[in-house]
Design an enzyme around this catalytic site. Structure first.
Site, PDB file in Angstrom:
ATOM      1  N   ASP A  14       0.813  -1.230   0.000  1.00  0.00           N
ATOM      2  CA  ASP A  14       0.000   0.000   0.000  1.00  0.00           C
ATOM      3  C   ASP A  14       0.840   1.271   0.000  1.00  0.00           C
ATOM      4  O   ASP A  14       0.407   2.318   0.488  1.00  0.00           O
ATOM      5  CB  ASP A  14      -0.954   0.039   1.215  1.00  0.00           C
ATOM      6  CG  ASP A  14      -1.779  -1.217   1.360  1.00  0.00           C
ATOM      7  OD1 ASP A  14      -2.435  -1.594   0.369  1.00  0.00           O
ATOM      8  OD2 ASP A  14      -1.759  -1.835   2.438  1.00  0.00           O
ATOM      9  N   LYS A  19       0.535   4.649  -8.734  1.00  0.00           N
ATOM     10  CA  LYS A  19       0.706   5.998  -9.291  1.00  0.00           C
ATOM     11  C   LYS A  19       2.099   6.169  -9.878  1.00  0.00           C
ATOM     12  O   LYS A  19       2.275   6.734 -10.962  1.00  0.00           O
ATOM     13  CB  LYS A  19       0.461   7.057  -8.213  1.00  0.00           C
ATOM     14  CG  LYS A  19       0.666   8.491  -8.760  1.00  0.00           C
ATOM     15  CD  LYS A  19       1.567   9.328  -7.887  1.00  0.00           C
ATOM     16  CE  LYS A  19       1.988  10.600  -8.618  1.00  0.00           C
ATOM     17  NZ  LYS A  19       2.152  11.766  -7.749  1.00  0.00           N
ATOM     18  N   HIS A  42      -4.004  -1.616  -6.855  1.00  0.00           N
ATOM     19  CA  HIS A  42      -3.326  -0.397  -7.294  1.00  0.00           C
ATOM     20  C   HIS A  42      -4.369   0.617  -7.751  1.00  0.00           C
ATOM     21  O   HIS A  42      -5.202   0.311  -8.601  1.00  0.00           O
ATOM     22  CB  HIS A  42      -2.355  -0.708  -8.439  1.00  0.00           C
ATOM     23  CG  HIS A  42      -1.181  -1.532  -8.010  1.00  0.00           C
ATOM     24  ND1 HIS A  42      -0.272  -2.066  -8.891  1.00  0.00           N
ATOM     25  CD2 HIS A  42      -0.769  -1.915  -6.782  1.00  0.00           C
ATOM     26  CE1 HIS A  42       0.644  -2.739  -8.216  1.00  0.00           C
ATOM     27  NE2 HIS A  42       0.356  -2.665  -6.944  1.00  0.00           N
ATOM     28  N   THR A 131      -6.697 -11.913   2.380  1.00  0.00           N
ATOM     29  CA  THR A 131      -7.809 -11.336   1.615  1.00  0.00           C
ATOM     30  C   THR A 131      -8.849 -12.392   1.258  1.00  0.00           C
ATOM     31  O   THR A 131      -9.919 -12.054   0.764  1.00  0.00           O
ATOM     32  CB  THR A 131      -7.293 -10.702   0.306  1.00  0.00           C
ATOM     33  OG1 THR A 131      -6.601 -11.694  -0.459  1.00  0.00           O
ATOM     34  CG2 THR A 131      -6.355  -9.536   0.604  1.00  0.00           C
ATOM     35  N   ARG A 145       3.554 -29.242  -6.544  1.00  0.00           N
ATOM     36  CA  ARG A 145       3.529 -29.804  -7.897  1.00  0.00           C
ATOM     37  C   ARG A 145       2.200 -30.478  -8.247  1.00  0.00           C
ATOM     38  O   ARG A 145       2.155 -31.408  -9.038  1.00  0.00           O
ATOM     39  CB  ARG A 145       4.697 -30.786  -8.097  1.00  0.00           C
ATOM     40  CG  ARG A 145       6.048 -30.120  -7.989  1.00  0.00           C
ATOM     41  CD  ARG A 145       7.163 -31.121  -8.023  1.00  0.00           C
ATOM     42  NE  ARG A 145       7.061 -32.072  -6.926  1.00  0.00           N
ATOM     43  CZ  ARG A 145       8.087 -32.499  -6.200  1.00  0.00           C
ATOM     44  NH1 ARG A 145       9.299 -32.072  -6.463  1.00  0.00           N
ATOM     45  NH2 ARG A 145       7.915 -33.365  -5.236  1.00  0.00           N
ATOM     46  N   THR A 241       2.729 -12.545   2.930  1.00  0.00           N
ATOM     47  CA  THR A 241       2.019 -13.098   1.788  1.00  0.00           C
ATOM     48  C   THR A 241       2.731 -14.383   1.361  1.00  0.00           C
ATOM     49  O   THR A 241       3.682 -14.818   2.007  1.00  0.00           O
ATOM     50  CB  THR A 241       1.928 -12.058   0.650  1.00  0.00           C
ATOM     51  OG1 THR A 241       0.995 -12.512  -0.328  1.00  0.00           O
ATOM     52  CG2 THR A 241       3.283 -11.801   0.006  1.00  0.00           C
ATOM     53  N   ARG A 309     -10.527  -2.741   4.550  1.00  0.00           N
ATOM     54  CA  ARG A 309     -10.200  -2.702   5.974  1.00  0.00           C
ATOM     55  C   ARG A 309      -9.361  -1.473   6.318  1.00  0.00           C
ATOM     56  O   ARG A 309      -8.580  -1.006   5.503  1.00  0.00           O
ATOM     57  CB  ARG A 309      -9.405  -3.954   6.372  1.00  0.00           C
ATOM     58  CG  ARG A 309     -10.223  -5.221   6.385  1.00  0.00           C
ATOM     59  CD  ARG A 309      -9.344  -6.416   6.716  1.00  0.00           C
ATOM     60  NE  ARG A 309      -8.359  -6.673   5.668  1.00  0.00           N
ATOM     61  CZ  ARG A 309      -7.495  -7.669   5.704  1.00  0.00           C
ATOM     62  NH1 ARG A 309      -7.463  -8.491   6.734  1.00  0.00           N
ATOM     63  NH2 ARG A 309      -6.643  -7.860   4.714  1.00  0.00           N
ATOM     64  N   ASP A 339       2.225  14.816   2.139  1.00  0.00           N
ATOM     65  CA  ASP A 339       1.234  15.815   2.554  1.00  0.00           C
ATOM     66  C   ASP A 339       0.385  15.366   3.743  1.00  0.00           C
ATOM     67  O   ASP A 339      -0.198  16.201   4.443  1.00  0.00           O
ATOM     68  CB  ASP A 339       0.324  16.168   1.375  1.00  0.00           C
ATOM     69  CG  ASP A 339      -0.381  14.946   0.812  1.00  0.00           C
ATOM     70  OD1 ASP A 339       0.287  14.138   0.139  1.00  0.00           O
ATOM     71  OD2 ASP A 339      -1.585  14.786   1.054  1.00  0.00           O
ATOM     72  N   SER A 419       6.318  12.048  -4.113  1.00  0.00           N
ATOM     73  CA  SER A 419       4.945  12.198  -4.600  1.00  0.00           C
ATOM     74  C   SER A 419       4.169  13.060  -3.613  1.00  0.00           C
ATOM     75  O   SER A 419       4.139  12.770  -2.420  1.00  0.00           O
ATOM     76  CB  SER A 419       4.276  10.829  -4.745  1.00  0.00           C
ATOM     77  OG  SER A 419       2.915  10.975  -5.080  1.00  0.00           O
ATOM     78  N   GLY A 421       0.819  14.073  -4.210  1.00  0.00           N
ATOM     79  CA  GLY A 421      -0.610  13.973  -4.479  1.00  0.00           C
ATOM     80  C   GLY A 421      -0.869  12.840  -5.445  1.00  0.00           C
ATOM     81  O   GLY A 421       0.066  12.271  -6.025  1.00  0.00           O
TER      82      GLY A 421
END
Length: 435
Positions: A14, A19, A42, A131, A145, A241, A309, A339, A419, A421
């Site tokens: 996340d 972007k 994404h 998830t 396999r 994961t 979540r 920001d 970045s 924004g």
């Protein structure tokens, strides 16, 4: 000569990779997914249009860019077709530009059934926060396999034979161990065959296509999913994961040699977030109004793209980032969501930990040690002027510049991009990965 760039998340996912991949695609002829599945989320903002992608590479919103799904991606074809349909509704040409490896392992309905049943059976402190998309069980089938792959779809008799065998095994686990309903063979088979007809024109030897593109001088961008601290080998195991999320996986998961990979860009927020269970040394309270963690959660709109979540939030963890930098061999850093910190009087940076009476400056391996880590903080002054939408380094508040400069020193990696924004042009460039 072609230059190829890998984009990886350096935290727990996340970080805002979508972007940045979209922004960098201006200099690429192809974008490649090389691991994970539709558990990745994404979000791209292009003008008034918001795109939420799970499987299709982020480069799809750029005209003329080829998009590849490599063999390291586990593929739910039914979900992929739905995603393609949504993009096509928005006028995006997908099918002529999307290429899928025949070696992708297939996610089938019994995988998500196992995933959900397993998570439900766990006590609260053991839940990973999956998830429920079937990602883990699909990777399990791959390494044991017994899994089915995309190329199996085009031999119906052999597919049916393999499906019966693996479904017998999984249904035994579902019904006898988890006391859950069995998955019907015919339903799975019929859906898979219907999906196979639609997907067949997109199936390509991705490894060969990437080699040819590189040889022809085309820049390629490799788009990572999740984040380094969720990596199956290098993350906070077992709260991870099921795939390798690090830069080295780009080679194995796309079928190209490591000599074709030239620059590794690590994406990190200006603070930390995490979805689901697992240790998080610099975690803050996100429920108390006015607290720094509350601001990160609310201003940063920290809700999972896939699950919805609430994300857990905390101070920037330089000791964890230092680990990520070394594992990935980062060439440069991109800092996102600066920001979100606007207006905070003071900012803390985790520079190391106290662990069992010792001071360490690197995130330990495995959850058992990480959960015992007490963060050591360095405090810096915040800033009141907004950083949102700033496009030049010199226009950032002085304290914001100082904060970023300190992160650069602590992480031992130069900052290439900031970045400010969600829009493409809300970006400060210090060093272009493709130049």
């Amino acid at each position: 000569m072609a230059k190829n760039v890998i984009v990886v998340g350096t935290q727990w996912g996340d970080e805002g990779k979508g972007k940045i991949v979209d922004w960098l695609t201006d200099h690429a002829k192809g974008v490649v997914r090389f691991q994970g599945g539709h558990n990745a989320g994404h979000t791209l903002v292009v003008g008034e249009q918001v795109y939420k992608l799970n499987l299709v590479p982020s480069g799809i919103v750029r005209d003329g860019v080829e998009c590849y799904i490599g063999n390291g991606v586990v593929l739910d074809i039914h979900h992929l077709l739905s995603e393609i349909a949504e993009l096509e509704k928005g006028g995006i040409d997908v099918r002529s530009r999307l290429k899928i490896s025949p070696g992708c392992p297939l996610i089938l309905p019994y995988h998500s059934a196992i995933d959900k049943a397993r998570e439900c059976a766990k006590s609260e402190d053991k839940k990973i926060g999956t998830t429920g998309k079937g990602i883990g069980p699909t990777y399990e089938d791959k390494v044991s396999r017994r899994g089915l792959r995309v190329y199996d779809l085009f031999n119906p008799e052999r597919f049916a034979e393999k499906l019966k065998e693996v479904l017998e095994y999984h249904n035994f686990v579902l019904t006898q161990y988890f006391k859950a309903p069995a998955v019907d063979f015919q339903t799975v088979y019929d859906q898979a065959m219907a999906d196979a007809e639609q997907i067949k024109p997109l199936v390509t030897d991705v490894s060969a296509a990437l080699y040819a593109a590189n040889k022809a001088g085309s820049n390629l961008l490799f788009e990572g999913a999740q984040g380094t601290l969720l990596d199956i080998d290098h993350g906070t195991y077992p709260f991870v994961t099921s795939s390798n999320c690090v830069a080295g996986q780009a080679s194995a998961g796309a079928g190209i040699g490591p000599g074709m990979l030239h620059y590794v860009l690590g994406i990190t927020k200006a603070y930390c977030t995490r979805v689901g269970g697992g240790p998080f040394p610099s975690e803050l309270d996100i429920e108390t109004e006015g607290a720094p963690g509350y601001q990160m959660s609310q201003v940063g709109r920290e809700f999972g793209t896939v699950t919805g979540r609430k994300r857990r939030c905390g101070w920037f963890d330089a000791a964890a980032l230092r680990r990520s930098g070394r594992i990935n061999g980062l060439t440069g850093l991109c800092i996102t969501k600066l920001d979100v910190l606007d207006g905070l009087k003071e900012l803390n940076i985790c520079t190391g930990y106290k662990l069992d009476g010792k001071i360490i400056d690197l995130l330990p391996i495995g959850a058992d040690e990480v959960v015992r880590c007490e963060p050591i903080y360095e405090t810096m002054p915040g800033w009141t002027d907004t950083t949102f939408g700033v496009k030049r380094w010199e226009d950032l508040p002085v304290n914001a510049q100082s904060y970023l400069n300190r992160l650069e020193v602590l992480c031992e990696v130069p900052i290439a991009i900031v970045s400010t924004g969600p829009e493409r042009d809300e970006t400060i460039l210090k060093q272009h990965p493709f130049k």
